[in-house]
Design an enzyme around this catalytic site. Structure first.
Site, PDB file in Angstrom:
ATOM      1  CB  CYS A  99      54.742 -38.226  43.692  1.00  0.00           C
ATOM      2  SG  CYS A  99      53.612 -38.765  42.134  1.00  0.00           S
ATOM      3  CB  CYS A 155      56.116 -40.902  39.707  1.00  0.00           C
ATOM      4  SG  CYS A 155      55.383 -39.101  39.419  1.00  0.00           S
ATOM      5  CB  CYS A 207      50.476 -36.861  44.163  1.00  0.00           C
ATOM      6  SG  CYS A 207      51.132 -38.620  44.643  1.00  0.00           S
ATOM      7  CB  CYS A 220      50.455 -38.984  47.277  1.00  0.00           C
ATOM      8  SG  CYS A 220      52.040 -37.919  46.842  1.00  0.00           S
ATOM      9  NE  ARG A 250      60.007 -43.156  37.788  1.00  0.00           N
ATOM     10  CZ  ARG A 250      61.124 -42.532  38.352  1.00  0.00           C
ATOM     11  NH1 ARG A 250      61.979 -43.059  38.991  1.00  0.00           N
ATOM     12  NH2 ARG A 250      61.521 -41.104  37.848  1.00  0.00           N
TER      13      ARG A 250
END
Length: 173
Positions: free
Chosen positions: A41, A44, A130, A104, A48
């Site tokens: 998502c 995420c 999300c 999201c 990262r």
């Protein structure tokens, strides 16, 4: 022990170990995406990016660990670990208490000067939601594991910063 921690922070091996650990986290996320079919998502993707910042900080620390550049690396470490923690916490809250209608974003909002989703679309393009829990281990989602991991990294970073400060000498009378 604190002296040992300061000593470690002035050696390239410790910084490379931090970099290797972060790289393993990044590769694990990509493994989940490409081999287990987990869809990242937008949170995420932001996590990262924050971990990439932590990797960059570790590499900066490895360049010249006995110079003041080490302080730049420690500050970068704390900022990146704190941001990772914050994003993972936000995602955990969405997963544990999903809102009725909110979702999201579908596209990440990176700065114009750092369009990671355009430079590395395979890594930084979100395709999931999300609130989806997806993978769990020991009853914890990937976001919950990252809350713990980034929290520990932040505390270690604080300790590393604290030991860099000169300690007052005791008067021996």
């Amino acid at each position: 022990m604190l002296r040992k921690l300061k000593h470690l922070s002035q050696h390239r091996g410790a910084w490379l170990l931090l970099a290797a650990g972060v790289l393993i986290l990044q590769l694990t996320a990509l493994g989940f995406q490409f081999y287990l079919g987990q869809k990242p998502c937008v949170l995420c993707v932001y996590q990262r990016a924050a971990l990439a910042g932590l990797l960059l900080a570790a590499l900066i620390g490895a360049i010249a660990p006995k110079t003041p550049l080490r302080f730049v690396a420690i500050v970068g470490w704390l900022i990146a670990a704190g941001k990772t923690f914050s994003l993972a916490w936000e995602q955990t809250q969405l997963q544990l208490h999903p809102p009725l209608f909110a979702t999201c974003d579908f596209l990440p909002k990176f700065p114009q000067w750092l369009p990671l989703n355009q430079w590395f679309p395979v890594i930084f393009t979100p395709t999931g939601n999300c609130t989806d829990k997806g993978w769990e281990w020991l009853s914890m989602t990937m976001a919950q594991w990252l809350v713990g991991t980034s929290g520990v990294l932040f505390v270690i970073g604080l300790l590393v910063l604290a030991v860099q400060l000169p300690c007052p000498r005791k008067n021996r009378s």
